[in-house]
Design an enzyme around this catalytic site. Structure first.
Site, PDB file in Angstrom:
ATOM      1  N   GLY A   1      38.863  31.312  40.754  1.00 40.41           N
ATOM      2  CA  GLY A   1      40.302  31.485  40.908  1.00 40.41           C
ATOM      3  C   GLY A   1      40.738  31.998  42.266  1.00 40.41           C
ATOM      4  O   GLY A   1      41.916  32.296  42.462  1.00 40.41           O
ATOM      5  N   GLN A   2      39.803  32.111  43.204  1.00 38.66           N
ATOM      6  CA  GLN A   2      40.191  32.613  44.529  1.00 38.66           C
ATOM      7  C   GLN A   2      40.953  31.540  45.293  1.00 38.66           C
ATOM      8  O   GLN A   2      40.474  30.409  45.447  1.00 38.66           O
ATOM      9  CB  GLN A   2      38.955  33.061  45.331  1.00 38.66           C
ATOM     10  CG  GLN A   2      39.341  33.723  46.653  1.00 38.66           C
ATOM     11  CD  GLN A   2      38.152  34.329  47.398  1.00 38.66           C
ATOM     12  OE1 GLN A   2      37.004  34.216  46.971  1.00 38.66           O
ATOM     13  NE2 GLN A   2      38.443  34.971  48.514  1.00 38.66           N
TER      14      GLN A   2
ATOM     15  N   HIS B   1      40.371  40.415  48.637  1.00 39.44           N
ATOM     16  CA  HIS B   1      41.444  41.248  48.092  1.00 39.44           C
ATOM     17  C   HIS B   1      41.100  41.680  46.679  1.00 39.44           C
ATOM     18  O   HIS B   1      40.498  40.928  45.917  1.00 39.44           O
ATOM     19  CB  HIS B   1      42.795  40.522  48.126  1.00 39.44           C
ATOM     20  CG  HIS B   1      42.756  39.152  47.527  1.00 39.44           C
ATOM     21  ND1 HIS B   1      42.241  38.050  48.201  1.00 39.44           N
ATOM     22  CD2 HIS B   1      43.140  38.693  46.320  1.00 39.44           C
ATOM     23  CE1 HIS B   1      42.340  36.985  47.429  1.00 39.44           C
ATOM     24  NE2 HIS B   1      42.865  37.344  46.273  1.00 39.44           N
TER      25      HIS B   1
ATOM     26  N   HIS C   1      42.826  42.784  43.225  1.00 36.00           N
ATOM     27  CA  HIS C   1      44.078  42.827  42.471  1.00 36.00           C
ATOM     28  C   HIS C   1      44.084  44.089  41.593  1.00 36.00           C
ATOM     29  O   HIS C   1      43.074  44.401  40.937  1.00 36.00           O
ATOM     30  CB  HIS C   1      44.177  41.646  41.498  1.00 36.00           C
ATOM     31  CG  HIS C   1      44.184  40.286  42.126  1.00 36.00           C
ATOM     32  ND1 HIS C   1      45.338  39.552  42.306  1.00 36.00           N
ATOM     33  CD2 HIS C   1      43.176  39.502  42.585  1.00 36.00           C
ATOM     34  CE1 HIS C   1      45.038  38.370  42.848  1.00 36.00           C
ATOM     35  NE2 HIS C   1      43.726  38.319  43.027  1.00 36.00           N
TER      36      HIS C   1
END
Ligand code: AMP
Ligand code: ZN
Length: 111
Positions: free
Chosen positions: A90-91, A97, A99
């Protein structure tokens, strides 16, 4: 630094973001497309594409210490800490980063 990277542009202040915290190592800002009432992104200032490329234990410690601190400061009790590592996970933005997602019930396992 990566010229085309959107998060590097936020670090350089070339693209605006709703920044909550900044120090020499990292930046925390609100996700532009929040998936919950609270959706923060914690990023290193250094351009590291993926979590699997993060080999600096000191920076890793600083990032996760700050994840804990900001969650406490925001009085989050139930929250999810997510790193999508790679496209199939899902990157979409290839600048590491973390979440922090909170403020609604969340299901498990992820889709
Ligand atoms: P991921 O799918 O794990 O790579 O997450 C990328 C996240 O970055 C998504 O939640 C996007 O909504 C968010 N995002 C993309 N561009 C921006 C931006 N300019 N400012 C804030 N968040 C962004
Ligand atoms: Zn970058």
């Amino acid at each position: 630094m990566s010229q085309d990277c959107i998060f590097c542009k936020i670090v350089r202040k070339e693209v605006p973001a709703d920044i909550l915290f900044e120090d020499n190592d990292m930046l925390i800002f609100n996700d532009i497309n929040p998936q919950a009432p609270t959706h923060l992104l914690v990023i290193p200032k250094e351009h590291i594409s993926t979590f699997s490329e993060l080999d600096d234990a000191v920076l890793m410690g600083k990032i996760f210490t700050k994840v804990n601190e900001v969650s406490k400061a925001q009085k989050l009790k139930n929250y999810r800490v997510v790193i999508n590592n790679g496209k199939d996970a899902g990157q979409e933005v290839f600048h590491l980063h973390v979440h922090i997602i909170a403020g609604r019930e969340m299901s498990w396992p992820p889709g």
